[in-house]
Design a protein around this motif. Sequence first.
Motif, PDB file in Angstrom:
ATOM      1  N   GLY A 118       0.826  -1.204   0.000  1.00 32.72           N
ATOM      2  CA  GLY A 118       0.000   0.000   0.000  1.00 32.72           C
ATOM      3  C   GLY A 118       0.861   1.254   0.000  1.00 32.72           C
ATOM      4  O   GLY A 118       1.805   1.369   0.792  1.00 32.72           O
ATOM      5  N   PHE A 119       0.559   2.191  -0.909  1.00 32.46           N
ATOM      6  CA  PHE A 119       1.244   3.484  -0.983  1.00 32.46           C
ATOM      7  C   PHE A 119       0.262   4.550  -0.504  1.00 32.46           C
ATOM      8  O   PHE A 119      -0.684   4.900  -1.222  1.00 32.46           O
ATOM      9  N   PRO A 120       0.440   5.076   0.705  1.00 29.18           N
ATOM     10  CA  PRO A 120      -0.523   6.054   1.238  1.00 29.18           C
ATOM     11  C   PRO A 120      -0.291   7.459   0.677  1.00 29.18           C
ATOM     12  O   PRO A 120       0.846   7.885   0.481  1.00 29.18           O
ATOM     13  N   TYR A 121      -1.386   8.164   0.418  1.00 20.15           N
ATOM     14  CA  TYR A 121      -1.369   9.544  -0.072  1.00 20.15           C
ATOM     15  C   TYR A 121      -1.833  10.460   1.055  1.00 20.15           C
ATOM     16  O   TYR A 121      -2.914  10.254   1.617  1.00 20.15           O
ATOM     17  N   VAL A 128      -5.579  10.717   2.458  1.00 19.61           N
ATOM     18  CA  VAL A 128      -6.655  11.016   1.506  1.00 19.61           C
ATOM     19  C   VAL A 128      -6.795   9.940   0.432  1.00 19.61           C
ATOM     20  O   VAL A 128      -7.727  10.001  -0.376  1.00 19.61           O
ATOM     21  N   GLY A 129      -5.913   8.956   0.424  1.00 22.79           N
ATOM     22  CA  GLY A 129      -6.021   7.904  -0.582  1.00 22.79           C
ATOM     23  C   GLY A 129      -4.952   6.853  -0.391  1.00 22.79           C
ATOM     24  O   GLY A 129      -3.915   7.104   0.244  1.00 22.79           O
ATOM     25  N   VAL A 130      -5.213   5.668  -0.926  1.00 28.86           N
ATOM     26  CA  VAL A 130      -4.234   4.585  -0.889  1.00 28.86           C
ATOM     27  C   VAL A 130      -4.250   3.873  -2.235  1.00 28.86           C
ATOM     28  O   VAL A 130      -5.314   3.549  -2.769  1.00 28.86           O
ATOM     29  N   LYS A 131      -3.074   3.653  -2.778  1.00 30.36           N
ATOM     30  CA  LYS A 131      -2.934   2.905  -4.024  1.00 30.36           C
ATOM     31  C   LYS A 131      -2.156   1.629  -3.725  1.00 30.36           C
ATOM     32  O   LYS A 131      -1.172   1.652  -2.975  1.00 30.36           O
TER      33      LYS A 131
END
Length: 559
Positions: A118-121, A128-131
């Motif tokens: 998981g790459f957290p934003y 505000v988001g996770v990719k």
Amino acid sequence: MTPLFNDFEGDTARVQCPFCSSERKKSRLKEMTLTKKSDGAVLYYCHHCDASGSVQPQRKEYQLSAVPQPKILENALQTQHYEYLQSRGISKETADKYKLFAGRKWFARLNKEADCIGFPYFRNGSLVGVKYRSFPDKDFTQESGGAHDFFGLDNIIPDRPIVIVEGEIDALTLHEAGIDNVLSVPGGAPVKVADGKVAASEDKKFAFVWNARDVLEKAPYVILATDQDTPGQALAEELARRIGKEKCRLAKFEAKDLNEVYNQADDPSRIISEVLLSAQPYPIAGLSEATTYAARLHDLYSKGTGKGFSTGYPSLDTIYTVAPGQLTVVTGYPSSGKSNWVDQIMVNLARANDWKFAVCSFENQPEIHISRLMEIYTRKRFFEGANRMTDAEKDQAFKWVTDHFLFIDSNGEEPSTLDSILERARVAVKRMGVRGLVIDPYNYIELNRDNITETDAISQMLPRVQKFCKAHDVHTWFIAHPSKIQRSGVEQPRPDGMSISGSMAWWAKADCGVTIHRQPDHVEVAVWKCRYRWVGTQGETTLLFQKTAGTYAEQLDKF
């Protein structure tokens, strides 16, 4: 459930967006448009974060479920995750700094659940988001709603150069190389690319540029280091268009991406630094090598003339098409249909190519202009009378206009100077990705006349508009009235660029020049200037005009 807004009078209203207003410094801005339908339901759309939908009234309040917030799982990276990252040259220290975490998600392309990273934003300290990136098989997925910000946004140091890359791994790679002021786009390269550029249908996916406008504006320059394949270069072109080509530099390297450059180099940190230091100013029309124009030369050879974007009328396309980065001057007598013609061209381009437009119309109130665009879109009347659009057609047409048009308000406190118009147009490019600008008409603009004549002021003004067009790859239509011609008992002659009030520069400095000249049973469209043969040529054609809905058609078409 959280209250969204109270009931309101009339069919439309503007309110603060409950999703994103708390995240913005200017939180009092009313970015959300509300449109009430005949059944009482309300369509909502935020021009800032693109939140949209429909809600039903409940006790004179409209309510909406809160958007689910992404969460960082409590799963720390394990040995297999670090081993994968190390195979890409990413250390444990870098992974921990960016708060990468382990997960297990369903991936559509793989058609299975798989281990992932998981790459957290983050924005202003909030998640505000996770990719997610699966491994060893490659696929991506995101949390519901997706990421609408650059990866690494919270790590940016203001007033320093920024590097933009295509993926999170590239951003981590630059950190390994000792370069930290780095952003990565949230969705990778665009899916739809046409002629080396991002398709207009992808415009909404670039909201992350608007969200980062403060840090981008403070940076002295931005280095675009996207992948070297066609989608990556199309991504760089769209980023430069929105940020401003004059502020961008383009990095070139002999590999697919920067991670590959890093892992293939004997001294990776030095090589990465050399790639970024050798980045060149983004090419704008000017002094360039012949190879810069190889693709365009091929188009000229294989496609011939008239290969800008279609106007929607085959007969007109033989003499005039719409090329990004150019300026068209439109003239004609009052009430000849100049503004209607430009409106029609905009609607045709929006229909066929999903173009977005910024409109500065001094002679039309925005609500009247919107109703006119709705009429052209539906080919039906907005006001009472025969062939009037239904309530459902009205709602659908308004939503369509909202998606494709922004209006530069000329009734506010801002003076109607060219600087103020172009500055707001730049904002429209960043925010909505507009590809067309209309300034209608010229004589409402306050010229800078410091000890110079009107002729000289116009001569200085038009190149500034062209510079904006080229820097942002926007086509501008500039409407200018001709000088008064005294009647002598016969019909007034059809004006051209030399007839426009104020200066011969209208003829000399336009890329394209068009006259709209109304006759009793048709409208003459005459092209008196076309700088480039691949766009069009001098000539004329005729169109029919239907007054009821203000629409144009070919002679053989039926309304």
